[in-house]
Design a protein around this motif. Structure first.
Motif, short mmCIF file in Angstrom:
data_model
loop_
_atom_site.label_atom_id
_atom_site.label_comp_id
_atom_site.label_asym_id
_atom_site.label_seq_id
_atom_site.Cartn_x
_atom_site.Cartn_y
_atom_site.Cartn_z
N LYS A 85 40.69 -33.51 73.03
CA LYS A 85 41.14 -34.19 74.24
C LYS A 85 41.56 -35.63 73.99
O LYS A 85 42.43 -36.16 74.70
CB LYS A 85 40.06 -34.10 75.33
CG LYS A 85 39.90 -32.69 75.88
CD LYS A 85 38.88 -32.62 76.99
CE LYS A 85 38.78 -31.19 77.53
NZ LYS A 85 37.74 -31.07 78.58
N ASP A 86 40.96 -36.28 72.99
CA ASP A 86 41.42 -37.62 72.64
C ASP A 86 42.86 -37.58 72.13
O ASP A 86 43.67 -38.46 72.43
CB ASP A 86 40.52 -38.26 71.59
CG ASP A 86 39.26 -38.88 72.20
OD1 ASP A 86 39.20 -38.97 73.45
OD2 ASP A 86 38.37 -39.28 71.44
N ALA B 67 44.22 -46.29 68.21
CA ALA B 67 44.09 -45.06 69.00
C ALA B 67 42.88 -45.13 69.92
O ALA B 67 42.92 -44.63 71.06
CB ALA B 67 43.98 -43.86 68.06
N ALA C 206 45.11 -37.18 75.11
CA ALA C 206 45.26 -38.45 75.82
C ALA C 206 46.21 -39.39 75.08
O ALA C 206 47.04 -40.08 75.70
CB ALA C 206 43.89 -39.12 75.99
N TYR C 207 46.12 -39.40 73.77
CA TYR C 207 46.98 -40.26 72.94
C TYR C 207 48.44 -39.87 73.10
O TYR C 207 49.32 -40.72 73.26
CB TYR C 207 46.52 -40.09 71.49
CG TYR C 207 47.12 -41.03 70.46
CD1 TYR C 207 46.89 -42.40 70.52
CD2 TYR C 207 47.86 -40.52 69.39
CE1 TYR C 207 47.39 -43.25 69.55
CE2 TYR C 207 48.37 -41.36 68.41
CZ TYR C 207 48.13 -42.73 68.50
OH TYR C 207 48.64 -43.57 67.53
N THR D 172 43.87 -47.07 72.89
CA THR D 172 44.89 -46.37 73.67
C THR D 172 44.27 -45.34 74.60
O THR D 172 44.58 -45.29 75.80
CB THR D 172 45.89 -45.67 72.73
OG1 THR D 172 46.49 -46.64 71.88
CG2 THR D 172 46.97 -44.97 73.52
N VAL D 173 43.38 -44.50 74.07
CA VAL D 173 42.83 -43.42 74.88
C VAL D 173 41.76 -43.94 75.85
O VAL D 173 41.33 -43.19 76.74
CB VAL D 173 42.26 -42.29 74.00
CG1 VAL D 173 43.35 -41.75 73.09
CG2 VAL D 173 41.04 -42.74 73.20
N ARG D 174 41.36 -45.21 75.71
CA ARG D 174 40.41 -45.82 76.64
C ARG D 174 41.08 -46.86 77.53
O ARG D 174 40.43 -47.71 78.13
CB ARG D 174 39.23 -46.41 75.86
CG ARG D 174 38.31 -45.32 75.32
CD ARG D 174 37.40 -45.80 74.22
NE ARG D 174 36.53 -44.70 73.76
CZ ARG D 174 36.94 -43.74 72.92
NH1 ARG D 174 38.18 -43.75 72.47
NH2 ARG D 174 36.10 -42.78 72.55
N CYS D 175 42.42 -46.81 77.55
CA CYS D 175 43.23 -47.61 78.47
C CYS D 175 43.03 -49.11 78.32
O CYS D 175 42.93 -49.86 79.32
CB CYS D 175 42.96 -47.20 79.93
SG CYS D 175 43.43 -45.49 80.28
N ALA E 291 49.89 -40.73 76.45
CA ALA E 291 50.25 -42.15 76.55
C ALA E 291 51.69 -42.40 76.12
O ALA E 291 52.23 -43.48 76.37
CB ALA E 291 49.29 -42.99 75.71
#
Length: 253
Positions: free
Chosen positions: A207-208, A173, A211-212, A176-179, A215
């Protein structure tokens, strides 16, 4: 479906023709309405065509036994049971589990594609329906020293297998949230084939979590309490509930 087969199914459902098999006097667990119905079950070919009062070429009186749909285990690692496909089938099928969705993450961490291919081969042509999610994190983290590394290019051909339903528990995770480009490529390969991405994100929030899910991650099986589950549910994820063998947390879930 051929026209004649469709006609037979409709005729048997209306009671105009004998069903191939009728289960008489069943107590039917109706999973749509949470009711127990007492009725006959008419079967034509391999399809249930009616519930009510029926006659068939073959009739079996259940004398009030319960009938329910086969259970589906939505997330499992078969190799963690220490059983191969046929032996695993013998263990679970008598308890009503007729299909599983397995993630061969453990064996793939050791044996790579050879392990994945072994699991696919040894679960073919069973009475138990075995579907696969491709392991998303081999190794589980960049710090791990496992026996293999599986990148997006290696996994890509497997999406053509009809028993492969998508990408398994996206436990990275953080990446994922940091691309992380390696993770994003695996997500793109999966979603571009119209298949699904399962989640694995304990305690991810706010917010994480947004973002997850943005994705493309559609589920989570790592909730440890109702607050975490509801936050993810409100954002549209499917929540799988499973008791931890160490945590024994079914009541909290």
């Amino acid at each position: 479906m051929q026209s004649d087969e469709l006609k037979r199914r409709i005729s048997a459902g209306r009671g105009d023709a004998l069903a191939d098999l009728v289960l008489k006097n069943a107590r039917i667990v109706n999973v749509f309405t949470d009711e127990i119905d007492t009725a006959d079950i008419a079967i034509s070919g391999n399809s249930i065509v009616g519930v009510g009062a029926y006659h068939g070429r073959k009739e079996v009186d259940l004398h009030g036994k319960y009938v329910c749909p086969g259970l589906i285990d939505g997330h499992i690692h078969i190799e963690s049971s220490m059983l191969c496909g046929p032996a695993f089938e013998q263990a679970v099928l008598p308890h009503g589990t007729t299909a599983v969705v397995t993630d061969p993450h453990e064996i793939s961490n050791i044996a790579g594609l050879e392990g994945l291919d072994f699991m696919l081969e040894t679960t073919k042509n069973l009475t138990l329906s075995v579907y696969f999610m491709l392991p998303s994190c081999v190794p589980a983290t960049d710090l791990d020293e496992s026996g293999a590394v599986l990148n997006a290019e290696q996994l890509r051909p497997y999406y053509g297998d009809p028993r492969v339903l998508g990408l398994a528990e996206l436990m990275n995770a953080y990446g994922t949230v940091r691309c992380d480009p390696k993770i994003l490529q695996k997500i793109r390969d999966c979603t571009e084939t119209g298949k699904i991405v399962d989640g694995h994100a304990p305690l991810l929030s706010d917010k994480d979590l947004n973002a997850y899910i943005a994705a493309g991650v559609q589920s989570d099986h790592e909730c440890s309490n109702i607050e975490e589950a509801m936050e993810k549910l409100r954002r549209g994820q499917y929540i799988m509930i499973r008791e931890g063998t160490a945590a024994k947390n079914m009541e909290a879930l």
